[in-house]
Write a protein that holds these residues in place. Structure first.
Motif, PDB file in Angstrom:
ATOM      1  N   GLY A  76       0.817  -1.217   0.000  1.00  0.00           N
ATOM      2  CA  GLY A  76       0.000   0.000   0.000  1.00  0.00           C
ATOM      3  C   GLY A  76       0.848   1.263   0.000  1.00  0.00           C
ATOM      4  N   VAL A  77       1.955   1.235   0.745  1.00  0.00           N
ATOM      5  CA  VAL A  77       2.852   2.401   0.767  1.00  0.00           C
ATOM      6  C   VAL A  77       3.435   2.637  -0.624  1.00  0.00           C
ATOM      7  N   PHE A  78       3.893   1.553  -1.263  1.00  0.00           N
ATOM      8  CA  PHE A  78       4.468   1.707  -2.602  1.00  0.00           C
ATOM      9  C   PHE A  78       3.411   2.211  -3.589  1.00  0.00           C
ATOM     10  N   ALA A  79       2.179   1.695  -3.456  1.00  0.00           N
ATOM     11  CA  ALA A  79       1.102   2.139  -4.355  1.00  0.00           C
ATOM     12  C   ALA A  79       0.804   3.624  -4.157  1.00  0.00           C
ATOM     13  N   ASP A  80       0.785   4.068  -2.895  1.00  0.00           N
ATOM     14  CA  ASP A  80       0.504   5.489  -2.621  1.00  0.00           C
ATOM     15  C   ASP A  80       1.617   6.379  -3.165  1.00  0.00           C
ATOM     16  N   TRP A  81       2.848   5.936  -2.971  1.00  0.00           N
ATOM     17  CA  TRP A  81       4.013   6.700  -3.448  1.00  0.00           C
ATOM     18  C   TRP A  81       3.957   6.796  -4.983  1.00  0.00           C
ATOM     19  N   GLN A  82       3.716   5.645  -5.597  1.00  0.00           N
ATOM     20  CA  GLN A  82       3.671   5.590  -7.054  1.00  0.00           C
ATOM     21  C   GLN A  82       2.562   6.496  -7.609  1.00  0.00           C
ATOM     22  N   GLN A  83       1.419   6.486  -6.934  1.00  0.00           N
ATOM     23  CA  GLN A  83       0.297   7.302  -7.396  1.00  0.00           C
ATOM     24  C   GLN A  83       0.637   8.792  -7.374  1.00  0.00           C
ATOM     25  N   ARG A  84       1.331   9.205  -6.300  1.00  0.00           N
ATOM     26  CA  ARG A  84       1.749  10.608  -6.220  1.00  0.00           C
ATOM     27  C   ARG A  84       2.702  10.952  -7.372  1.00  0.00           C
ATOM     28  N   LEU A  85       3.704  10.087  -7.595  1.00  0.00           N
ATOM     29  CA  LEU A  85       4.656  10.350  -8.682  1.00  0.00           C
ATOM     30  C   LEU A  85       3.936  10.385 -10.029  1.00  0.00           C
ATOM     31  N   GLN A  86       3.002   9.456 -10.193  1.00  0.00           N
ATOM     32  CA  GLN A  86       2.266   9.383 -11.468  1.00  0.00           C
ATOM     33  C   GLN A  86       1.574  10.711 -11.787  1.00  0.00           C
ATOM     34  N   GLY A  87       0.941  11.302 -10.783  1.00  0.00           N
ATOM     35  CA  GLY A  87       0.244  12.572 -10.991  1.00  0.00           C
ATOM     36  C   GLY A  87       1.196  13.666 -11.471  1.00  0.00           C
ATOM     37  N   GLY A  92       3.174  19.363 -19.769  1.00  0.00           N
ATOM     38  CA  GLY A  92       3.903  20.622 -19.925  1.00  0.00           C
ATOM     39  C   GLY A  92       5.178  20.480 -20.748  1.00  0.00           C
ATOM     40  N   GLY A  93       5.408  19.285 -21.316  1.00  0.00           N
ATOM     41  CA  GLY A  93       6.592  19.095 -22.156  1.00  0.00           C
ATOM     42  C   GLY A  93       7.896  18.998 -21.375  1.00  0.00           C
ATOM     43  N   GLU A  94       7.801  18.638 -20.080  1.00  0.00           N
ATOM     44  CA  GLU A  94       9.026  18.572 -19.277  1.00  0.00           C
ATOM     45  C   GLU A  94       9.553  17.148 -19.132  1.00  0.00           C
ATOM     46  N   ILE A  95       8.781  16.138 -19.542  1.00  0.00           N
ATOM     47  CA  ILE A  95       9.173  14.729 -19.475  1.00  0.00           C
ATOM     48  C   ILE A  95       8.697  14.054 -20.760  1.00  0.00           C
ATOM     49  N   ARG A  96       9.451  13.061 -21.214  1.00  0.00           N
ATOM     50  CA  ARG A  96       9.086  12.378 -22.459  1.00  0.00           C
ATOM     51  C   ARG A  96       7.637  11.878 -22.394  1.00  0.00           C
ATOM     52  N   PRO A  97       6.893  12.034 -23.473  1.00  0.00           N
ATOM     53  CA  PRO A  97       5.468  11.692 -23.432  1.00  0.00           C
ATOM     54  C   PRO A  97       5.161  10.294 -23.990  1.00  0.00           C
ATOM     55  N   ASP A  98       6.199   9.543 -24.391  1.00  0.00           N
ATOM     56  CA  ASP A  98       5.922   8.316 -25.157  1.00  0.00           C
ATOM     57  C   ASP A  98       5.624   7.097 -24.290  1.00  0.00           C
ATOM     58  N   GLY A 155       1.890   6.252 -15.467  1.00  0.00           N
ATOM     59  CA  GLY A 155       1.854   5.200 -14.446  1.00  0.00           C
ATOM     60  C   GLY A 155       3.014   4.239 -14.596  1.00  0.00           C
ATOM     61  N   GLN A 156       3.351   3.911 -15.840  1.00  0.00           N
ATOM     62  CA  GLN A 156       4.468   2.999 -16.101  1.00  0.00           C
ATOM     63  C   GLN A 156       5.794   3.635 -15.678  1.00  0.00           C
ATOM     64  N   LEU A 157       5.951   4.932 -15.963  1.00  0.00           N
ATOM     65  CA  LEU A 157       7.184   5.622 -15.569  1.00  0.00           C
ATOM     66  C   LEU A 157       7.269   5.777 -14.044  1.00  0.00           C
ATOM     67  N   ALA A 158       6.112   5.981 -13.407  1.00  0.00           N
ATOM     68  CA  ALA A 158       6.114   6.119 -11.948  1.00  0.00           C
ATOM     69  C   ALA A 158       6.498   4.793 -11.290  1.00  0.00           C
ATOM     70  N   GLU A 159       5.926   3.704 -11.781  1.00  0.00           N
ATOM     71  CA  GLU A 159       6.263   2.374 -11.243  1.00  0.00           C
ATOM     72  C   GLU A 159       7.756   2.083 -11.450  1.00  0.00           C
TER      73      GLU A 159
END
Lengths: 202, 202
Positions: free
Chosen positions: B125-136, B144-150, B154-158
């Motif tokens: 649950g902790v990892f899921a919560d952390w990942q969800q925050r990063l995903q957002g 905003g064009g600051e990270i690759r969009p391809d 969610g995959q990049l956050a995981e």
């Protein structure tokens, strides 16, 4: 045929390896090892002075097995294909284990880092050997235009080991292959691994 | 001012957290906890039925602290800057700890995955919560064009969580910041994190 004593020693190591791998070194008692190996206490202590020595012998044995696995699976029609093949083989192995146990070296790293320097040193050596192998293949893949050339091969190899260890942790925790399978897909994309060398591995 | 009983309970949790973090849950005995907390056995058992309950209470407390840390450090003039700020804050925290202890949740994941389902579920649950925050934040940075969009956010956050957990493992194992610092440098490059939002963090 090896002498009986050697067979017993090997039997103890193989059973102990399974128990340590699943439940960790600290949580394993000598009685757990006796139950798993089926040998008598006298026989176990004839071969090993105690749990620490069994742990070290297990790690040395598994190091050889793991590095042999890495070398065997790093093969293909090109360096990029060899790296792709290694990813596929690692996923298959963890899938076959149903994501139980994870990586013995990663588990031991987290158990031993701050409390058991001899274990920590041995495990650090395994990671260094693994990383060195990957680095060689990544460097050759970069030379052949199969992997992005803008980051040093050593840095990408170290990063790959970290990403895989973290993903094995997540797959083991959730008992799902998703985190490990997606990690490998993501690595392939982020490294710009040439699509033509990638196997379909789902 | 909280009542004395509550202060004692908190004292036990804070000391137990430090001991579990450094030496792991299985390797910690009730006597270790008594020595670390300085409370009597009677007092400890007045507050907690046993080691398992202390472990769960520690994990719940540290979950709140960790997610508060994640939220606080994910701040900046743009989503990309917020992610960069989180990387820097995480490195600083592990550097301040001299790479002792590593990540309590990663440690617990590897100890509990196959043997203690209640612990494993809490940590997942902790990892899921952390990942969800990063995903957002990654999704907003992509917009905003600051990270690759391809690749999906969610995959990049995981993947980021896995890479960081693996790198924390390596840094803790070798007691060197290199594996974690280089992991973050590599992540910044591989994610195409816009250079103008990156702090100098060495």
């Amino acid at each position: 045929m090896p002498p009986k004593g050697e067979l017993t020693r090997q039997k103890i190591l193989d059973a102990a390896s399974q128990v340590f791998w699943r439940q960790g070194f600290s949580a394993t008692s000598i009685n757990d090892l006796l139950a798993a190996t089926g040998v008598t206490k006298g026989s176990l202590y004839f071969h090993f002075p105690g749990k620490d020595e069994i742990g070290l012998a297990v790690l040395r044995q598994e190091r050889e097995r793991f590095l042999a696995f890495v070398d065997a699976s790093l093969s293909g029609s090109s360096p990029g294909a060899a790296l792709d093949s290694f990813f596929s083989a690692a996923l298959t192995q963890h899938r076959d284990n149903r994501f139980v146990g994870g990586c013995l070296f990663g588990n031991t790293a987290l158990e031993a880092s701050d409390t058991a320097p001899v274990f920590a040193e041995l495990v650090a050596g395994v990671f260094a050997d693994w990383q060195q192998r990957l680095q060689g293949w990544i460097a050759r893949a970069q030379e052949g235009g199969e992997i992005r050339p803008d980051l040093p091969a050593g840095q990408l190899a170290e990063f790959t080991v970290s990403a895989l260890e973290g993903a094995i942790m997540q797959a083991r925790l959730t008992k799902q292959e998703g985190p490990l399978a997606r990690c490998m897909t993501t690595l392939r994309t982020l490294l710009n691994l040439k699509p033509s060398v990638q196997r379909s591995f789902q």
